[in-house]
Design a protein around this motif. Structure first.
Motif, PDB file in Angstrom:
ATOM      1  N   GLY A 165     -67.849  -5.986   3.555  1.00  0.00           N
ATOM      2  CA  GLY A 165     -67.000  -4.809   3.534  1.00  0.00           C
ATOM      3  C   GLY A 165     -67.817  -3.536   3.561  1.00  0.00           C
ATOM      4  O   GLY A 165     -69.050  -3.567   3.482  1.00  0.00           O
ATOM      5  N   ILE A 166     -67.119  -2.435   3.704  1.00  0.00           N
ATOM      6  CA  ILE A 166     -67.762  -1.121   3.621  1.00  0.00           C
ATOM      7  C   ILE A 166     -67.328  -0.502   2.306  1.00  0.00           C
ATOM      8  O   ILE A 166     -66.145  -0.212   2.096  1.00  0.00           O
ATOM      9  N   TYR A 167     -68.292  -0.329   1.415  1.00  0.00           N
ATOM     10  CA  TYR A 167     -68.031   0.168   0.075  1.00  0.00           C
ATOM     11  C   TYR A 167     -68.825   1.454  -0.128  1.00  0.00           C
ATOM     12  O   TYR A 167     -70.053   1.463   0.012  1.00  0.00           O
ATOM     13  N   LYS A 168     -68.114   2.533  -0.384  1.00  0.00           N
ATOM     14  CA  LYS A 168     -68.737   3.851  -0.528  1.00  0.00           C
ATOM     15  C   LYS A 168     -69.621   4.184   0.668  1.00  0.00           C
ATOM     16  O   LYS A 168     -70.746   4.671   0.532  1.00  0.00           O
ATOM     17  N   GLY A 169     -69.104   3.847   1.864  1.00  0.00           N
ATOM     18  CA  GLY A 169     -69.787   4.207   3.093  1.00  0.00           C
ATOM     19  C   GLY A 169     -70.873   3.263   3.545  1.00  0.00           C
ATOM     20  O   GLY A 169     -71.474   3.485   4.609  1.00  0.00           O
ATOM     21  N   LYS A 170     -71.137   2.188   2.772  1.00  0.00           N
ATOM     22  CA  LYS A 170     -72.225   1.280   3.123  1.00  0.00           C
ATOM     23  C   LYS A 170     -71.704  -0.134   3.347  1.00  0.00           C
ATOM     24  O   LYS A 170     -70.924  -0.630   2.539  1.00  0.00           O
ATOM     25  N   PRO A 171     -72.138  -0.800   4.426  1.00  0.00           N
ATOM     26  CA  PRO A 171     -71.791  -2.206   4.618  1.00  0.00           C
ATOM     27  C   PRO A 171     -72.467  -3.066   3.549  1.00  0.00           C
ATOM     28  O   PRO A 171     -73.672  -2.934   3.309  1.00  0.00           O
ATOM     29  N   VAL A 172     -71.693  -3.938   2.906  1.00  0.00           N
ATOM     30  CA  VAL A 172     -72.223  -4.784   1.842  1.00  0.00           C
ATOM     31  C   VAL A 172     -71.723  -6.216   2.026  1.00  0.00           C
ATOM     32  O   VAL A 172     -70.705  -6.467   2.667  1.00  0.00           O
ATOM     33  N   THR A 203     -60.102  -5.544   8.113  1.00  0.00           N
ATOM     34  CA  THR A 203     -59.035  -4.570   7.896  1.00  0.00           C
ATOM     35  C   THR A 203     -59.604  -3.282   7.321  1.00  0.00           C
ATOM     36  O   THR A 203     -60.372  -3.316   6.350  1.00  0.00           O
ATOM     37  N   ALA A 204     -59.221  -2.174   7.909  1.00  0.00           N
ATOM     38  CA  ALA A 204     -59.603  -0.864   7.377  1.00  0.00           C
ATOM     39  C   ALA A 204     -58.544  -0.392   6.396  1.00  0.00           C
ATOM     40  O   ALA A 204     -57.349  -0.544   6.639  1.00  0.00           O
ATOM     41  N   GLU A 205     -58.990   0.187   5.312  1.00  0.00           N
ATOM     42  CA  GLU A 205     -58.086   0.780   4.319  1.00  0.00           C
ATOM     43  C   GLU A 205     -58.231   2.291   4.398  1.00  0.00           C
ATOM     44  O   GLU A 205     -58.995   2.894   3.662  1.00  0.00           O
ATOM     45  N   GLY A 206     -57.508   2.895   5.331  1.00  0.00           N
ATOM     46  CA  GLY A 206     -57.598   4.345   5.491  1.00  0.00           C
ATOM     47  C   GLY A 206     -58.420   4.689   6.714  1.00  0.00           C
ATOM     48  O   GLY A 206     -57.907   4.757   7.834  1.00  0.00           O
ATOM     49  N   LYS A 207     -59.719   4.883   6.556  1.00  0.00           N
ATOM     50  CA  LYS A 207     -60.586   5.284   7.658  1.00  0.00           C
ATOM     51  C   LYS A 207     -60.920   4.078   8.527  1.00  0.00           C
ATOM     52  O   LYS A 207     -61.422   3.072   8.028  1.00  0.00           O
ATOM     53  N   PRO A 208     -60.677   4.135   9.843  1.00  0.00           N
ATOM     54  CA  PRO A 208     -61.046   3.034  10.730  1.00  0.00           C
ATOM     55  C   PRO A 208     -62.562   2.813  10.731  1.00  0.00           C
ATOM     56  O   PRO A 208     -63.339   3.751  10.510  1.00  0.00           O
ATOM     57  N   PHE A 209     -62.974   1.573  10.985  1.00  0.00           N
ATOM     58  CA  PHE A 209     -64.412   1.300  11.063  1.00  0.00           C
ATOM     59  C   PHE A 209     -64.824   1.204  12.524  1.00  0.00           C
ATOM     60  O   PHE A 209     -64.013   0.901  13.411  1.00  0.00           O
ATOM     61  N   SER A 210     -66.097   1.451  12.781  1.00  0.00           N
ATOM     62  CA  SER A 210     -66.598   1.527  14.142  1.00  0.00           C
ATOM     63  C   SER A 210     -67.098   0.161  14.614  1.00  0.00           C
ATOM     64  O   SER A 210     -67.272  -0.774  13.829  1.00  0.00           O
ATOM     65  N   GLU A 211     -67.355   0.076  15.912  1.00  0.00           N
ATOM     66  CA  GLU A 211     -67.918  -1.159  16.472  1.00  0.00           C
ATOM     67  C   GLU A 211     -69.292  -1.430  15.881  1.00  0.00           C
ATOM     68  O   GLU A 211     -69.633  -2.577  15.583  1.00  0.00           O
ATOM     69  N   ASP A 212     -70.100  -0.387  15.697  1.00  0.00           N
ATOM     70  CA  ASP A 212     -71.418  -0.560  15.096  1.00  0.00           C
ATOM     71  C   ASP A 212     -71.310  -1.098  13.671  1.00  0.00           C
ATOM     72  O   ASP A 212     -72.112  -1.949  13.257  1.00  0.00           O
ATOM     73  N   GLU A 213     -70.331  -0.604  12.927  1.00  0.00           N
ATOM     74  CA  GLU A 213     -70.138  -1.097  11.560  1.00  0.00           C
ATOM     75  C   GLU A 213     -69.691  -2.560  11.565  1.00  0.00           C
ATOM     76  O   GLU A 213     -70.125  -3.356  10.724  1.00  0.00           O
ATOM     77  N   LEU A 214     -68.829  -2.922  12.519  1.00  0.00           N
ATOM     78  CA  LEU A 214     -68.415  -4.314  12.634  1.00  0.00           C
ATOM     79  C   LEU A 214     -69.611  -5.215  12.912  1.00  0.00           C
ATOM     80  O   LEU A 214     -69.749  -6.292  12.315  1.00  0.00           O
ATOM     81  N   LEU A 215     -70.488  -4.799  13.816  1.00  0.00           N
ATOM     82  CA  LEU A 215     -71.671  -5.596  14.135  1.00  0.00           C
ATOM     83  C   LEU A 215     -72.602  -5.717  12.931  1.00  0.00           C
ATOM     84  O   LEU A 215     -73.242  -6.752  12.732  1.00  0.00           O
ATOM     85  N   GLU A 216     -72.682  -4.667  12.124  1.00  0.00           N
ATOM     86  CA  GLU A 216     -73.519  -4.735  10.919  1.00  0.00           C
ATOM     87  C   GLU A 216     -72.904  -5.684   9.894  1.00  0.00           C
ATOM     88  O   GLU A 216     -73.626  -6.456   9.242  1.00  0.00           O
ATOM     89  N   LEU A 217     -71.581  -5.667   9.776  1.00  0.00           N
ATOM     90  CA  LEU A 217     -70.920  -6.627   8.885  1.00  0.00           C
ATOM     91  C   LEU A 217     -71.151  -8.053   9.367  1.00  0.00           C
ATOM     92  O   LEU A 217     -71.393  -8.965   8.563  1.00  0.00           O
TER      93      LEU A 217
END
Length: 238
Positions: A165-172, A203-217
């Protein structure tokens, strides 16, 4: 800083204890930190009616959460007359994940049901259930082979699952409840031992996530699943 003080790519302590049920043909108690799930695999000598005559077997799953697995007691679903939508979604996910790595014709016309009962929940119950269910299924197949019910191992690969997930702006990696309840993005990845993707839920909760963030996850998830497969191998003695 994560509430658990873990690094972004650090999982909780994971344990897989097999052969914990006296009666089930296969079993595993899986722990992802404070999340604990009992998985039992039960053999039925008859498959579902719609597969009769096909020469194929079937692997299915049921999932439930004990009333005090959570902070407050939840009502047993049996009292409401039917499983919730969430429960149905999760047990179908577990079944699909196991079938993705199973040679169903090698089972013969039999069915194995894997029951995943959450004893204690602290986030990631579905991913823990899938990871432990594979061990329970492996144990069931081993039991069958030892009695000459089947001649070959129907399992073609490992399968495990992890949340990201993305928690406080960081993929974890591997969210616990504190992170899961506050994450901007929550995702689950089901991946085989050879790196094949079985299912991706994001699933995004509010702010959509980017393709780069998906690849990092996805990168985090692949590393986590590789570690889980190592633990599965240790649990079954490979």
């Amino acid at each position: 800083m994560r509430p658990s003080k873990r690094a972004t790519d650090e999982m909780r302590t994971v344990t897989l204890e097999r052969a914990v049920s006296r009666h089930a043909e296969g079993s595993c108690l899986v722990s992802f930190g404070d999340t604990k799930v009992l998985c039992t695999a039960s053999l039925e000598e008859r498959g579902p009616g719609w597969l009769r005559g096909s020469g194929k077997g079937w692997v299915t799953a049921e999932y439930s959460m004990l009333p005090r697995a959570t902070h407050e007691r939840t009502r047993r679903e049996v009292n409401s007359g039917k499983p919730s939508g969430r429960t149905q979604e999760i047990q179908r996910l577990i079944g699909r994940s196991l079938r993705a790595v199973t040679n169903l014709p090698a089972m013969g016309e039999r069915q194995i049901t894997v029951d995943c009962d959450v004893i204690q929940a602290d986030g990631g119950t579905r991913t823990a259930a899938i990871t432990g269910a594979w061990v329970a299924l492996h144990e069931c197949f081993t039991w069958m082979r030892s009695r000459s019910i089947i001649s070959v191992d129907p399992l073609r690969d490992h399968v495990a699952a992890i949340s990201c997930g993305i928690y406080k702006g960081k993929p974890v990696l591997d969210l616990d409840y504190d992170e899961d309840s506050a994450a901007e993005t929550d995702a689950n990845f089901v991946i085989t031992g050879t790196g094949g993707l079985v299912e991706v839920q994001g699933t995004a909760e509010g702010k959509p996530f980017s393709e780069d963030e998906l690849l990092e996850l996805l990168r985090l998830a692949k590393g986590g699943v590789q570690s889980l497969v190592v633990l599965q191998k240790q649990a079954i003695g490979v």
